[in-house]
Design a protein around this motif. Structure first.
Motif, mmCIF file in Angstrom:
data_model
loop_
_atom_site.group_PDB
_atom_site.id
_atom_site.type_symbol
_atom_site.label_atom_id
_atom_site.label_comp_id
_atom_site.label_asym_id
_atom_site.label_seq_id
_atom_site.Cartn_x
_atom_site.Cartn_y
_atom_site.Cartn_z
ATOM 1 N N GLN A 88 3.925 -9.160 3.252
ATOM 2 C CA GLN A 88 3.844 -7.861 2.584
ATOM 3 C C GLN A 88 4.981 -6.948 3.033
ATOM 4 O O GLN A 88 5.604 -6.293 2.217
ATOM 5 C CB GLN A 88 2.464 -7.226 2.877
ATOM 6 C CG GLN A 88 2.240 -5.856 2.265
ATOM 7 C CD GLN A 88 2.097 -5.885 0.757
ATOM 8 O OE1 GLN A 88 1.875 -6.924 0.138
ATOM 9 N NE2 GLN A 88 2.259 -4.733 0.128
ATOM 10 N N SER A 89 5.226 -6.920 4.351
ATOM 11 C CA SER A 89 6.273 -6.021 4.886
ATOM 12 C C SER A 89 7.124 -6.700 5.957
ATOM 13 O O SER A 89 7.631 -6.033 6.859
ATOM 14 C CB SER A 89 5.653 -4.771 5.524
ATOM 15 O OG SER A 89 4.677 -4.218 4.718
ATOM 16 N N HIS A 90 7.215 -8.005 5.895
ATOM 17 C CA HIS A 90 7.997 -8.784 6.864
ATOM 18 C C HIS A 90 7.577 -8.537 8.312
ATOM 19 O O HIS A 90 8.406 -8.291 9.196
ATOM 20 C CB HIS A 90 9.489 -8.560 6.694
ATOM 21 C CG HIS A 90 10.306 -9.553 7.485
ATOM 22 N ND1 HIS A 90 9.899 -10.852 7.696
ATOM 23 C CD2 HIS A 90 11.493 -9.423 8.158
ATOM 24 C CE1 HIS A 90 10.795 -11.470 8.451
ATOM 25 N NE2 HIS A 90 11.755 -10.629 8.737
ATOM 26 N N HIS A 91 6.261 -8.617 8.504
ATOM 27 C CA HIS A 91 5.696 -8.660 9.857
ATOM 28 C C HIS A 91 5.178 -10.085 10.088
ATOM 29 O O HIS A 91 5.680 -10.808 10.935
ATOM 30 C CB HIS A 91 4.581 -7.599 9.965
ATOM 31 C CG HIS A 91 3.560 -7.877 11.012
ATOM 32 N ND1 HIS A 91 2.208 -7.673 10.819
ATOM 33 C CD2 HIS A 91 3.678 -8.359 12.267
ATOM 34 C CE1 HIS A 91 1.552 -8.006 11.917
ATOM 35 N NE2 HIS A 91 2.417 -8.428 12.807
ATOM 36 N N ARG A 92 4.191 -10.509 9.263
ATOM 37 C CA ARG A 92 3.669 -11.872 9.387
ATOM 38 C C ARG A 92 4.798 -12.893 9.179
ATOM 39 O O ARG A 92 4.868 -13.917 9.854
ATOM 40 C CB ARG A 92 2.532 -12.092 8.372
ATOM 41 C CG ARG A 92 1.297 -11.268 8.652
ATOM 42 C CD ARG A 92 0.280 -11.342 7.536
ATOM 43 N NE ARG A 92 0.592 -10.491 6.403
ATOM 44 C CZ ARG A 92 -0.176 -10.345 5.327
ATOM 45 N NH1 ARG A 92 -1.325 -11.008 5.242
ATOM 46 N NH2 ARG A 92 0.167 -9.535 4.357
ATOM 47 N N SER A 93 5.693 -12.587 8.247
ATOM 48 C CA SER A 93 6.763 -13.553 7.958
ATOM 49 C C SER A 93 7.855 -13.549 9.017
ATOM 50 O O SER A 93 8.719 -14.431 9.022
ATOM 51 C CB SER A 93 7.361 -13.316 6.569
ATOM 52 O OG SER A 93 7.820 -11.992 6.427
HETATM 53 O O1 LIG Z 1 2.363 -8.530 5.607
HETATM 54 S S1 LIG Z 1 2.547 -7.598 6.746
HETATM 55 O O2 LIG Z 1 2.029 -8.192 7.972
HETATM 56 O O3 LIG Z 1 3.920 -7.158 6.871
HETATM 57 S S2 LIG Z 1 1.488 -6.066 6.302
#
Ligand SMILES: O=S(=O)([O-])[S-]
Length: 268
Positions: A229-234
């Motif tokens: 979603q915001s390039h944290h998990r990725s």
């Molecule tokens: O998808 S996220 O972890 O960037 S909110």
């Protein structure tokens, strides 16, 4: 310091803590950091690494802000950054991806982060770390592992780019909407980020990650672009791909950008 592996085990890090070039950066929540961290580890709030502005808060901050952050953590070309966090590698991955983007490849990830460190019974402190700021200047590397929406669109249908969507299956299908439009980038493979963590091994990267990804079709035969979603998990999935030697970039605009544009192609 050049022989230190990218993926570092807690005991290996414990034996390196006295080295001047080692700088441990802890991206755990501020509460968890204050409750006990690795001796000498500096706390860094993840917000320092994100633009934070809508519609795509996960994009890189300005180069001026990145320079301030890197100076504040005392980064020099010789600094070996070791990143850790309390969630299995998302925010630690975000720091390491950012370092790669600015061409600082002298870094490691503490495998399993603070979960693995604590469960190994290694020392913790509540003492604040002190760091002498550096005067490093930062720029974006020519080969920064980043891709944007326009580049992805140009390559869709060319069969030379594999999208790895690190969000949940419900976000991928569009049943859970966190943007104007739901669904996924056409042809994207869904492999939710926590599937690459091993809960039986203190959230270390799963040992069969390469085979697991290959079985899903993420095998490195094409360049990979990962996003969430915001390039944290990725940022974690980027790190896993990098550790496996896969040709991987990240799309920092992620779904918060793609799903809020009116003309991007979407499958659901
Ligand atoms: O998808 S996220 O972890 O960037 S909110």
């Amino acid at each position: 310091m050049s022989d230190i592996p990218l993926i570092l085990e807690p005991e290996q890090l414990a034996s390196l803590l006295e080295h001047e070039e080692i700088r441990v950066i802890d991206l755990s929540s501020p509460q968890n950091y204050l409750a006990g961290h690795i001796p000498g580890a500096l706390g860094l709030p993840f917000q320092a690494l994100m633009a934070g502005t809508p519609p795509a808060p996960g994009k890189l901050p300005s180069i001026e802000r990145l320079t301030q952050v890197m100076q504040a953590i005392g980064l020099t070309p010789d600094t070996r950054i070791v990143a850790c966090d309390d969630e299995g590698g998302g925010w630690a991955g975000r720091l390491l991806w950012t370092l790669e983007v600015i061409g600082h490849t002298n870094y490691s990830y503490l495998n399993g982060g603070m979960t693995a460190w604590k469960n190994a019974g290694l020392p913790l402190t509540t003492e604040d770390a002190t760091v002498t700021p550096s005067s490093i200047t930062v720029s974006i590397a020519d080969d920064a592992p980043m891709i944007d929406a326009e580049q992805i669109q140009q390559r869709l249908g060319q069969n030379d780019l594999q999208i790895w969507d690190a969000r949940s299956p419900l976000e991928y299908s569009g049943e859970r909407m966190v943007a104007m439009r739901g669904g996924h980038i056409p042809g994207a493979i869904n492999c939710e980020w926590t599937q690459l963590m091993d809960p039986q091994r203190d959230l270390r990267i799963r040992e069969d990650a390469k085979e697991f990804l290959a079985a899903l079709g993420i095998d490195g035969s094409r360049e990979i672009a990962t996003h969430c979603q915001s390039h944290h998990r990725s940022a974690f999935t980027w790190l896993v791909g990098k550790s496996l030697g896969l040709p991987i970039k990240a799309y920092p605009g992620s779904w918060s950008e793609w799903g809020n544009l009116s003309d991007t192609p979407i499958e659901s």
